[in-house]
Scaffold this active site. Structure first.
Site, PDB file in Angstrom:
ATOM      1  N   SER A  13       0.829  -1.189   0.016  1.00  0.00           N
ATOM      2  CA  SER A  13      -0.081   0.003   0.166  1.00  0.00           C
ATOM      3  C   SER A  13       0.873   1.177  -0.108  1.00  0.00           C
ATOM      4  O   SER A  13       2.141   1.125   0.391  1.00  0.00           O
ATOM      5  CB  SER A  13      -0.703   0.106   1.331  1.00  0.00           C
ATOM      6  OG  SER A  13      -1.285   1.149   1.535  1.00  0.00           O
TER       7      SER A  13
ATOM      8  N   TYR B 111      -1.642  -0.713  10.438  1.00  0.00           N
ATOM      9  CA  TYR B 111      -1.841  -1.058   9.000  1.00  0.00           C
ATOM     10  C   TYR B 111      -0.578  -0.673   8.331  1.00  0.00           C
ATOM     11  O   TYR B 111      -0.066  -1.580   7.750  1.00  0.00           O
ATOM     12  CB  TYR B 111      -2.888  -0.167   8.352  1.00  0.00           C
ATOM     13  CG  TYR B 111      -3.098  -0.538   7.062  1.00  0.00           C
ATOM     14  CD1 TYR B 111      -3.563  -1.654   6.688  1.00  0.00           C
ATOM     15  CD2 TYR B 111      -3.071   0.465   6.046  1.00  0.00           C
ATOM     16  CE1 TYR B 111      -3.931  -2.171   5.104  1.00  0.00           C
ATOM     17  CE2 TYR B 111      -3.172   0.164   4.621  1.00  0.00           C
ATOM     18  CZ  TYR B 111      -3.535  -1.207   4.340  1.00  0.00           C
ATOM     19  OH  TYR B 111      -3.836  -1.443   2.915  1.00  0.00           O
TER      20      TYR B 111
END
Ligand SMILES: NC(=O)c1ccc[n+]([C@@H]2O[C@H](COP(=O)([O-])OP(=O)(O)OC[C@H]3O[C@@H](n4cnc5c(N)ncnc54)[C@H](OP(=O)(O)O)[C@@H]3O)[C@@H](O)[C@H]2O)c1
Length: 252
Positions: free
Chosen positions: A149, A162
């Site tokens: 990501s 995350y």
């Protein structure tokens, strides 16, 4: 029609929605036989039916890859039923955001268990098969694509765990890339920006409210699938190590 991935077999984790579903369909359209792994069998069956309807080959693997044995079985069934493994798309992931102070620990555990451990279980089980495919496969090269990501590049206030998991994916990918490059297993890191999928929907309502103001323009899952197809369809002597893809208007 002959396509670039004819005769190859790909396993896609998180194939029941979003980027995984789009990537599996795109791989099948390029001629790969695809194994579809996730927990929601009905979604996988629907995707498999669509792929078979287009003349492709699809295997449904209902599994929870946070369970080590289920991840290993998914890889083993792919090889047993489709004959080999040339491409692993390590895509399944969960993103649970919000302040660290007072966050439910269960959310942190879910992210580490899936984004880190689940990915590692699949990578570990797949590696011997990828190395074999690079030796005797139709293309003499194999691919592991790990989906990270933008959060794997930069940590932001509110995405700490995350971001931790995705930075970990990046570190593991680069180390493994160096280890197996000479044996023609290409390890690639894909780092999407905002993409319209079910991903954000798993957040608590109060986190969702704050997210709504954060995300403007989004990409579609097909845009990321397109990037992954580019990576795995390169000729044997070309490895795309890393790809960072944002919607044009996304600044950070
Ligand atoms: N969307 C974005 O903006 C964005 C941006 C950057 C990176 N990413 C990354 O892209 C990847 C795919 O996410 P997405 O956006 O396509 O989200 P998504 O639509 O929520 O897809 C997540 C997939 O993971 C699967 N999954 C969840 N838990 C699992 C488990 N325990 N075992 C096996 N599969 C499991 C889900 O299927 P089941 O629920 O059926 O198991 C689903 O197929 C993730 O790694 C995410 O971090 C997304």
């Amino acid at each position: 029609m002959e396509s670039g991935l004819d005769g190859t077999v790909a396993l896609v984790t998180g194939a029941s929605s979003g980027i995984g579903a789009a990537t599996a369909a795109a791989l099948a359209a390029q001629g790969a036989a695809v194994a579809l792994a996730a927990r929601r069998r009905d979604r996988l069956e629907a995707l498999a039916a669509g792929i078979r309807g287009q003349g492709g080959t699809a295997l449904v693997l209902e599994c929870d890859i946070t369970e080590e044995q289920q991840a290993a079985d998914a890889v083993a069934r792919t090889v047993a039923e489709l004959g080999r493994l040339d491409t692993l798309i390590n895509n399944a992931g969960v993103m649970l955001l919000g302040p660290a102070a007072g966050a439910p620990l269960s959310e942190w555990q879910r992210m580490v268990e899936l984004n880190v451990l689940g990915l590692l279980y699949c990578a570990h089980a797949a590696l011997p098969h990828l190395l074999r495919a690079a030796g005797d496969g139709p293309r003499q090269v194999a691919d592991m694509v790990n989906v990270s990501s933008v959060a794997g590049r930069a940590a932001r206030n509110g995405n700490g765990v995350y971001s931790l998991t995705k930075h970990g994916v990046g570190a593991f990918s680069e180390s493994l890339r160096q280890e197996v490059a000479g044996r023609y297993v290409r390890v690639s890191l894909v780092e999407p920006g905002a993409t319209a999928t079910e991903l954000a929907g798993h957040n608590r309502p109060e986190v969702l409210d704050s997210l709504r103001n954060q995300f403007g323009q989004t990409m579609g899952a097909e845009d990321i699938a397109d990037a992954i197809i580019y990576i795995v369809s390169r000729p044997r002597h070309v490895a795309v190590n890393e790809m960072l893809i944002r919607p044009t208007e996304q600044e950070r």
